[in-house]
Enzyme design. Sequence first.
Site, PDB file in Angstrom:
ATOM      1  N   SER A  92     -11.480   4.979  -1.775  1.00  0.00           N
ATOM      2  CA  SER A  92     -10.545   4.089  -2.457  1.00  0.00           C
ATOM      3  C   SER A  92      -9.531   3.474  -1.500  1.00  0.00           C
ATOM      4  O   SER A  92      -8.652   2.715  -1.924  1.00  0.00           O
ATOM      5  CB  SER A  92      -9.802   4.851  -3.555  1.00  0.00           C
ATOM      6  OG  SER A  92      -8.938   5.810  -2.991  1.00  0.00           O
ATOM      7  N   THR A 132      -6.082   4.919  -4.367  1.00  0.00           N
ATOM      8  CA  THR A 132      -5.096   4.209  -3.547  1.00  0.00           C
ATOM      9  C   THR A 132      -4.273   5.332  -2.964  1.00  0.00           C
ATOM     10  O   THR A 132      -4.225   6.405  -3.558  1.00  0.00           O
ATOM     11  CB  THR A 132      -4.159   3.352  -4.443  1.00  0.00           C
ATOM     12  OG1 THR A 132      -4.885   2.259  -4.970  1.00  0.00           O
ATOM     13  CG2 THR A 132      -2.939   2.821  -3.703  1.00  0.00           C
ATOM     14  N   THR A 169      -4.817   0.428  -0.093  1.00  0.00           N
ATOM     15  CA  THR A 169      -5.932   0.597  -1.038  1.00  0.00           C
ATOM     16  C   THR A 169      -7.072  -0.352  -0.734  1.00  0.00           C
ATOM     17  O   THR A 169      -6.875  -1.381  -0.072  1.00  0.00           O
ATOM     18  CB  THR A 169      -5.427   0.291  -2.474  1.00  0.00           C
ATOM     19  OG1 THR A 169      -6.433   0.639  -3.416  1.00  0.00           O
ATOM     20  CG2 THR A 169      -5.083  -1.171  -2.662  1.00  0.00           C
ATOM     21  N   ARG A 191      -9.397 -10.846  -5.842  1.00  0.00           N
ATOM     22  CA  ARG A 191      -8.471 -10.201  -6.802  1.00  0.00           C
ATOM     23  C   ARG A 191      -7.461  -9.341  -6.042  1.00  0.00           C
ATOM     24  O   ARG A 191      -7.806  -8.601  -5.132  1.00  0.00           O
ATOM     25  CB  ARG A 191      -9.253  -9.337  -7.777  1.00  0.00           C
ATOM     26  CG  ARG A 191      -8.398  -8.502  -8.754  1.00  0.00           C
ATOM     27  CD  ARG A 191      -8.147  -7.110  -8.230  1.00  0.00           C
ATOM     28  NE  ARG A 191      -7.440  -6.262  -9.185  1.00  0.00           N
ATOM     29  CZ  ARG A 191      -6.930  -5.062  -8.885  1.00  0.00           C
ATOM     30  NH1 ARG A 191      -7.042  -4.578  -7.665  1.00  0.00           N
ATOM     31  NH2 ARG A 191      -6.312  -4.366  -9.790  1.00  0.00           N
ATOM     32  N   THR A 208      -0.227   4.236  -8.160  1.00  0.00           N
ATOM     33  CA  THR A 208      -1.679   4.159  -8.029  1.00  0.00           C
ATOM     34  C   THR A 208      -2.237   3.985  -9.436  1.00  0.00           C
ATOM     35  O   THR A 208      -1.558   4.296 -10.413  1.00  0.00           O
ATOM     36  CB  THR A 208      -2.279   5.440  -7.409  1.00  0.00           C
ATOM     37  OG1 THR A 208      -2.019   6.545  -8.281  1.00  0.00           O
ATOM     38  CG2 THR A 208      -1.706   5.742  -6.047  1.00  0.00           C
ATOM     39  N   GLY A 209      -3.462   3.527  -9.520  1.00  0.00           N
ATOM     40  CA  GLY A 209      -4.077   3.331 -10.833  1.00  0.00           C
ATOM     41  C   GLY A 209      -4.186   1.859 -11.140  1.00  0.00           C
ATOM     42  O   GLY A 209      -4.134   1.019 -10.234  1.00  0.00           O
TER      43      GLY A 209
HETATM   44  N1  ASP Z   1      -3.711   0.182  -7.803  1.00  0.00           N
HETATM   45  C1  ASP Z   1      -4.938  -0.238  -7.185  1.00  0.00           C
HETATM   46  C2  ASP Z   1      -5.240  -1.639  -7.620  1.00  0.00           C
HETATM   47  O1  ASP Z   1      -5.105  -1.944  -8.790  1.00  0.00           O
HETATM   48  C3  ASP Z   1      -6.144   0.575  -7.486  1.00  0.00           C
HETATM   49  C4  ASP Z   1      -5.986   2.030  -7.787  1.00  0.00           C
HETATM   50  O2  ASP Z   1      -4.988   2.647  -7.462  1.00  0.00           O
HETATM   51  O3  ASP Z   1      -6.922   2.590  -8.355  1.00  0.00           O
HETATM   52  O4  ASP Z   1      -5.702  -2.401  -6.807  1.00  0.00           O
END
Ligand code: ASP
Length: 380
Positions: free
Chosen positions: A93, A229, A247, A257, A280-281
Amino acid sequence: MNPDLNRREFIKASVATGVSAPLFSPALTAQNRATRPLVISSANNHIGADGKFLNGGINCVTRAMEILKAGGDTLDAVIAGVNLVEDDPLDDSVGYGGLPNEDCEVELDSCVMHGPTRRAGSVASLKNIKNPSKVARLVLERTDHIMIVGEGALRFALKHGFKREDLLTESSRKLWLKWREELNPQDNWGPSWHRTTKGKQISQANLSKDELAFNSYAEERLRNRPTGTINCLAVNANGDLSGVTTTSGLAWKIPGRVGDSPLIGCGLYVDNEVGAAGSTGRGEECIYINGGHTIVENMRRGMGPTEAALDAIKRIAARYENNLDELRKFDINFYALNKKGEYGGATLWGLRDDGKRNSFALHDGKEARLIDCAYLYEKK
Ligand code: ASP
């Protein structure tokens, strides 16, 4: 009881949502004794493609603390910490080995903020450079810009002597292929598995033992859209703060994106007078509420880090009127620390898809450990 979160408030929030939010989260008891220096990061602990358990967050905070203890700057510390994870091909990730976009190209995002100089740098949609956090730092140090993206970011990095590298590992390529093959039963790609009328899986290819093992790992990994991330925040003995987020973004994203991670005020925000926060997320959710900045402003108004981060989670849930069917579609986590060295993490779902608790990594100068996040809802 954690002084950071008033229990009556928390119960009130849970009741107001009308669902089975916890009345008492274990995460709320164990944390937040102010201590400096201090480093926190996302946990980044899961099974890697080789079947071994990754401890990215613990490794990150340990490395960052070594640098702080040696008298290093907080920005040097957090970047060196996340570089370990960017360099690790098994963390899919972040950095090298990150899961690619829908065209099977790895695109990286990162930003950094340095509290004492009140400066920031950021790159997005950067290809072929393993350590986007180092390039973000160069944007901070060597330009009067804040954010450089895509082809421009790559050229900027190459001009500063970075090496162009292929970031796609075999295992990330194979995960992409499995995702692509299973995307649409009506197109010309795979799947490599077919079901008989009796529901038994048979393969059209002659798969080796290793390929079979990889397929079962991939099935697990792809059950939900893979996320990840690393965010790392540090405060030194003087109360100076820095942060970084890095990330490969959302797996299989549309090329170009950009999520929250490289956006100052979303995936990261640092104010040297107050504190720092990161996420994160699901990036889109963080962007909608400007997560990092919201949390730092919450702390400025007197909230402790856990309460400030949980408030951001509640704002996200409120966008969906706390509709659990909608909220079940994603995960979002926030991490925060303040100038005093109090810290906290909060998440939408207490339990991750793999059944483990959502947690964050902390190094308090004595040891590195994982701490459960406060959460709004227990399970998806
Ligand atoms: N926050 C990151 C994004 O949306 C991805 C992640 O943390 O899973 O690019």
